[in-house]
Write an enzyme that holds these catalytic residues in place. Structure first.
Site, short mmCIF file in Angstrom:
data_model
loop_
_atom_site.label_atom_id
_atom_site.label_comp_id
_atom_site.label_asym_id
_atom_site.label_seq_id
_atom_site.Cartn_x
_atom_site.Cartn_y
_atom_site.Cartn_z
N HIS A 884 30.30 33.75 40.98
CA HIS A 884 29.94 34.20 42.32
C HIS A 884 30.18 35.70 42.38
O HIS A 884 31.32 36.16 42.37
CB HIS A 884 30.78 33.48 43.38
CG HIS A 884 30.45 32.02 43.48
ND1 HIS A 884 31.38 31.06 43.75
CD2 HIS A 884 29.27 31.38 43.32
CE1 HIS A 884 30.78 29.87 43.78
NE2 HIS A 884 29.50 30.04 43.51
N GLU A 887 32.82 37.66 44.48
CA GLU A 887 34.24 37.35 44.31
C GLU A 887 34.88 38.27 43.27
O GLU A 887 35.32 37.84 42.21
CB GLU A 887 34.39 35.87 43.97
CG GLU A 887 33.90 35.00 45.11
CD GLU A 887 33.73 33.52 44.78
OE1 GLU A 887 33.36 32.76 45.68
OE2 GLU A 887 33.96 33.13 43.62
N HIS A 981 37.73 32.30 40.76
CA HIS A 981 36.94 32.49 41.98
C HIS A 981 37.73 33.25 43.04
O HIS A 981 38.92 33.46 42.89
CB HIS A 981 36.53 31.13 42.57
CG HIS A 981 35.42 30.46 41.82
ND1 HIS A 981 34.13 30.44 42.28
CD2 HIS A 981 35.42 29.80 40.64
CE1 HIS A 981 33.37 29.79 41.41
NE2 HIS A 981 34.14 29.39 40.40
N GLU A 1052 41.43 29.86 42.58
CA GLU A 1052 40.93 30.56 43.77
C GLU A 1052 41.93 31.62 44.18
O GLU A 1052 43.13 31.38 44.19
CB GLU A 1052 40.77 29.56 44.93
CG GLU A 1052 39.76 28.46 44.70
CD GLU A 1052 38.33 28.89 45.03
OE1 GLU A 1052 38.14 30.05 45.44
OE2 GLU A 1052 37.43 28.04 44.86
ZN LIG Z 1 33.41 31.12 44.10
#
Ligand SMILES: [Zn+2]
Length: 1109
Positions: A884, A887, A981, A1052
């Site tokens: 992504h 990010e 992420h 994350e």
């Molecule tokens: Zn992500």
């Protein structure tokens, strides 16, 4: 006085009369006796025997008798007395009232109302007491409204209210009781059907200033009735909005001393219901309601000051402003000076709510939801059957999607993937591996993907693109003047790197907050833990390596300064921003002021990428393939165009500009800000100056998509220092944001970077996030804005540190593809690096950018032979990041991982001896380069494509899976896979894993448990280990299912900050993210020891001082 010693026996005697009658029933004689008894009791209640009488009345038996009497008596006088006594009992205490309800008083009373209301002439006194009692009982009888309907009393009371409109005493209780009845949906509808709206308006005109109490009860009943949408629609259709606005105006004129704020608030509450429907909104606008309400809204003290600051009139041609604004005061919280301040603020709030509800929806000021540039998909093989698949769905993180069906790939040319295993081919006979594979092939014929045939993916061996230096060069500054940043033209530099100097002698220039006790303690612990791993200060930095330019879908006008001068984190912790609640209301009112006073707005376009793309010089070599597509109203650019060398701002000019002194006449020219985002990762589409210091900004959607507006990154110049510039990003999509929870945007000053090495810093005050009246687009047929798709505004105010600076503002610390390339080039030139790291091109992205694959392990036998496993015995760890593109925090963590793994530390050596790390640091370089937030150039969320990634559409996923599949085929299933992420809502760093059976519990939770102890930013309590259906096609779940990798995770990391551990209450900076990367590696080492229990004790001693609590 006449009875100096009232005896309790006397009262008891009277009560006995009543009780007896309740037991035996009433005949004529009884009625008379009981009537007399009740009359006497009432008289005693009104005199000095009150207390005594009341205490006797409290007996349960007495009230029960009275309720019975109410049910049975036909005698008017007795009836009245009974109700009257019951009012006394109900008023005496809550518990008595509750008891009356239990004893059936409401039902008896409603029947009594129904019966006596038919008597003519009206028994006014009885009626009054009946309704007073009903009001009392309603506090304890929640179903009174329903019971009233069942007894047929609702319309009876409405008729009474109609008859008694001239009776002031009776009107109040009747209106109150009607309000209680109207709390029931059906009652409310039937009241309106029977004319309650007209009745109330008659009350409005009869009462008012003359009898404020009655007027107020009528208002409250009105608001209650309008709470039902159908009623509000009916009222609005009959012109109620205009009448209520008139009423509001009348009371506002009357209320110079703010004595009737409550009345005005009640009127506003009705209007709020009326504008809940289209006709109400229309008539509000037609009656100039927005101006009327706005006039009230701006009476709040805070608003007055704000308007003074922002809405000063200006001459439209040039914006010369006398410096009257004391910038010190700008962020100060205002004190409320008016004693009614709170009530008025409350009134202002309701006004602004109504206005916001009523304001017409406006389309975003852009020609199309698609960005001005798109990726030409026809360059992908159009005959490919996969292209016929529906791959364009936009998936949000939260949406449920059915997992795609798994299509097995065929196995050919598995050997092509062998080149990605330099650690094996260096030391092993290829034949052994091939034999092993042929065995595997028999068993799992469909597992290993075939190498795609398209020429795009010519797989090179080791990367050696360390070509001539052109772009990314560290700044060199000597004696206050700057050298050119282009090193071809730069004369011999003395090698004194200002950035390095700063990092060694930090303290004198730091802001005062740094020296606070708390910060000092934290600084120490952070820098200590980072000093081992940070490559940042290595002498290598003075050398300059330049990666080839990134290939973008759009034309880049420049290289952003942060990519040239790099980033140094501050040496102190940045606290979470503490939002001031009232600011949001004020800022929303300022938005409203635009609608009311459009003449005060400048509305000048400061930046328009759509126009720039149209007019870009076709002679520009890089743009020779740009074709304006009139049908799509966008520019079509073929992918993979070799770009010309990127131009950079010559820093000499920049600096000399910065040195310009402001004139000393006391006036400052406030020029319009200039914006640019045609640089790597940039994504500003449009900027509009609305007020002298206020700009509306529109972000580009992801390439290939019309959504995903979240990441932002752009350049600003032409500013005047120390003035509060307000920026409104008006097309944010998510309904909530970390910006409401202490997150701040980031600011980078080229001036500061050049002069004192300051990098990105959290900045911005008055940060708010709220729904605005912009909508995504007009519905095709009507051209009107559709209501459903409201956008959100992120607003923040920044004081730039210098005039004429070149500054950058970003959502999170940018980490471009070029930054990665520069970092890897630096790493590649480290002495002796080849013994621990190999860099290869895994494949080429669809945008034509090489995707890196790093292999980190101890290639050559280490000095310490005894501790090293033979490479063939080592376990594999596969790590990836940045699928992504928005990010960027994941890239900073990955940088920390890489720097730690190649470092000389003891733990890094142990890790290299035990493991082979396969790292894909940027899975989506195209998205990163083009400033997308979530998607690939096809407008697809690639983290929903892992089950069966097509080699031409998702080459990076395809090849990553190929590498893992080959490992599985070789019997070397990775012990760990983790995809990095960023998370936009939660705080801290945390993990998602897969646990579907209890047997995996300990294995999967071990690493997160270790990180919880060892990594300050990590929080186990935020972790989650469930496998949701919507996540089947993510890397974490797909690789776990398909290859049986038990420890398959998503890591994350918050864009915002931490709410636990060492960094609690602080924002996470790049130093914390890089530290997280290092701690992640240490965690793997501890995990591997814990997997072999005999070694565990050695680790724990050493790590004790690193624990966070
Ligand atoms: Zn992500």
């Amino acid at each position: 006085m006449s009875n100096p010693k009232p005896s309790s026996s006397r009262v008891s005697g009277l009560l006995q009369v009543i009780e007896r009658s309740a037991g035996t029933g009433l005949d004529d004689k009884n009625v008379e006796n009981v009537s007399q008894a009740t009359a006497k009791i009432l008289r005693m209640l009104g005199q000095q025997e009150k207390t005594l009488t009341e205490s006797i009345l409290r007996k349960s038996k007495v009230s029960q008798s009275l309720v019975t009497l109410l049910m049975t008596t036909q005698d008017v006088a007795l009836h009245l007395n009974t109700v009257h006594i019951l009012v006394h009992i109900a008023s005496s205490s809550n518990s008595k009232c509750t008891r009356l309800v239990r004893q059936g008083a409401p039902h008896a009373l409603l029947r009594s109302v129904a019966a006596t209301s038919r008597v003519r002439p009206l028994l006014e006194e009885l009626c009054l007491h009946q309704h007073l009692l009903l009001i009392k009982l309603a506090t304890k009888e929640k179903k009174l409204a329903l019971k009233a309907r069942l007894c047929g009393v609702v319309t009876v009371t409405l008729d009474l209210a109609k008859q008694c409109i001239n009776n002031i005493d009776l009107s109040s209780p009747l209106l109150q009781v009607l309000k209680i009845y109207a709390t029931n949906h059906s009652n409310s509808l039937s009241l309106v059907k029977n004319g309650v709206l007209n009745l109330i308006e008659r009350y409005f005109s009869m009462y008012g200033k003359q009898n404020i109490a009655v007027f107020r009860y009528a208002l409250e009943l009105y608001t209650q009735v309008l709470a039902i949408r159908a009623n509000a629609v009916k009222a609005a259709a009959n012109g109620a909005t205009r009448r209520m606005l008139d009423l509001f105006n009348y009371w506002t004129d009357l209320d110079k001393l703010h004595k009737f704020v409550h009345i005005r608030k009640s009127i506003l509450n009705s209007i709020k219901h009326l504008v809940g429907n289209e006709s109400g909104r229309k008539s509000l606008i037609k009656c100039d309601g927005i101006s009327i309400l706005y006039a009230t809204a701006k009476q709040s003290d805070e608003m007055k000051q704000e308007i003074q600051r922002n809405c000063s009139t200006h001459t439209s041609s040039d914006f010369k402003l006398r410096v009257t604004v004391n910038t010190q005061d700008i962020y100060k919280k205002t004190d409320t000076t008016n004693p009614n301040g709170k009530a008025i603020d409350n009134l202002a709030l309701t006004c602004s709510q109504i206005i916001r509800k009523s304001m017409p929806k406006v389309c975003l000021p852009i020609p199309s939801l698609h960005g001005p540039v798109y990726f030409d998909e026809s360059s992908l093989d159009p005959t490919d059957p996969y292209l016929l698949q529906e791959y364009k769905e936009d998936g949000y993180e939260d949406e449920d999607e059915a997992p795609a069906e798994e299509v097995p790939l065929t196995l050919t040319n598995v050997e092509d993937f062998l080149k990605f295993f330099p650690e094996l081919t260096d030391y092993q006979n290829n034949k052994v591996i091939l034999d092993q594979l042929s065995e595997y092939r028999k068993e799992f014929i469909t597992l290993v993907p075939q190498t795609p045939s398209n020429s795009q993916n010519e797989l090179s061996d080791e990367r050696s693109d360390t070509g001539p230096i052109s772009v990314i060069v560290k700044p060199v500054l000597q004696n206050g003047s700057s050298q050119s940043i282009r090193s071809q033209s730069s004369p011999k530099s003395s090698g004194s790197d200002p950035l390095r100097k700063i990092s060694n002698s930090c303290d004198p220039n730091l802001p005062p907050s740094v020296t606070s006790k708390r910060s000092c303690r934290n600084v120490k612990s952070v820098t200590n833990s980072l000093s081992n791993m940070s490559l940042g200060d290595s002498p290598v930095l003075t050398a300059s390596y330049s990666p080839p330019p990134a290939k973008a879908v759009k034309h880049f006008a420049k290289v952003a300064a942060p990519d040239m001068y790099s980033h140094r984190p501050p040496h102190y912790l940045e606290q979470l921003y503490d939002p001031i609640q009232s600011v949001q209301r004020t800022l929303m009112l300022l938005d409203i002021a635009r609608a009311v006073h459009p003449e005060t707005l400048i509305n000048r376009i400061a930046y328009d990428q759509d126009e720039l793309v149209k007019t870009e010089e076709p002679s520009n070599h890089a743009l020779s393939n740009i074709k304006w597509d009139p049908a799509l109203r966008r520019c079509k650019i073929l992918p993979s165009i070799p770009q010309t060398r990127l131009n950079a701002d010559p820093p000499l000019d920049v600096l000399s500009q910065h040195m310009n002194e402001e004139n000393s006449t006391g006036t400052v020219n406030i020029p319009i800000l200039q914006f640019e985002s045609r640089h790597e990762c940039g994504n500003l589409r449009k900027a509009i100056q609305v007020r002298i210091f206020e700009y509306d900004l529109v972000l580009n959607s992801d390439i290939g998509s019309t959504r995903h507006h979240q990441w932002f990154y752009f350049e600003v110049h032409n500013m005047v220092a120390d003035f509060p510039y307000r920026f409104n990003i008006i097309n944010c999509e998510k309904s909530c944001s970390s910006f409401t929870q202490g997150m701040q945007p980031l600011l980078y000053s080229a001036h500061d970077a050049l002069t004192n090495g300051t990098g990105w810093q959290r900045c911005g005050k008055r940060i708010c996030y709220y729904k605005n009246n912009f909508v995504r687009k007009a519905t095709e047929d009507t051209g009107r804005a559709s209501a459903a798709q409201n956008m959100h505004t992120l607003t923040f105010t920044i004081c730039f540190p210098h005039s004429h600076d070149t500054c950058y503002i970003a959502y999170h610390y940018p980490y471009s593809y070029s930054s990665l390339q520069a970092h890897l080039l630096e790493v590649q030139h480290l002495h002796g690096i080849s013994s621990v790291l190999r860099r290869q091109t895994l494949c080429t992205s669809i945008g034509g950018n090489p995707v890196d694959l790093l292999t980190i392990t101890q290639f050559s036998p280490s000095h310490n032979k005894s501790s090293a496993n033979s490479i063939n015995d080592r376990e594999y760890v596969v790590l990836s990041a940045r699928v992504h593109p928005g990010e960027s925090n994941s890239s900073w963590i990955m940088k920390g991982v890489i720097n730690f793994l190649i470092s000389d530390s003891e733990k890094a050596q142990q890790l290299r001896n035990k493991f082979v790390f396969k790292i894909i640091p940027m899975l989506n370089p195209d998205g990163v380069i083009n400033g997308s937030h979530r998607c690939s150039l096809l407008g697809v969320d690639m983290n929903r494509q892992w089950i069966n990634p097509h080699p031409n559409l998702y080459p990076t996923l395809y090849h990553t899976k190929g590498v893992i599949q080959l490992l599985v085929a070789l019997g070397k299933r990775p012990v760990l896979y983790c995809d990095f992420h960023g998370h936009s809502r939660k705080k801290n760093v945390f993990m998602y894993g897969n646990i579907t059976q209890p047997a995996d519990n300990a294995t999967v939770k071990l690493l997160p448990t270790i990180l919880d102890i060892h990594a300050p930013a990590f929080s186990f309590s935020n972790c989650c280990f469930t496998v949701e259906k919507s996540r089947e096609s993510t890397a974490r779940v797909a690789l776990w299912r398909q290859f049986g990798i038990t420890r398959s995770y998503t890591l994350e990391s918050s864009y915002c900050g931490a709410d636990q551990g060492l960094y609690k209450g602080c924002q996470l900076g790049t130093q914390h993210l890089e530290e997280m990367g290092a701690k992640f590696c240490e965690g793997i080492l501890i995990m591997s020891s814990a997997d072999q229990p005999c070694c565990l004790s050695d680790e724990t001693d050493e790590d004790e001082d690193r624990t966070k609590r």
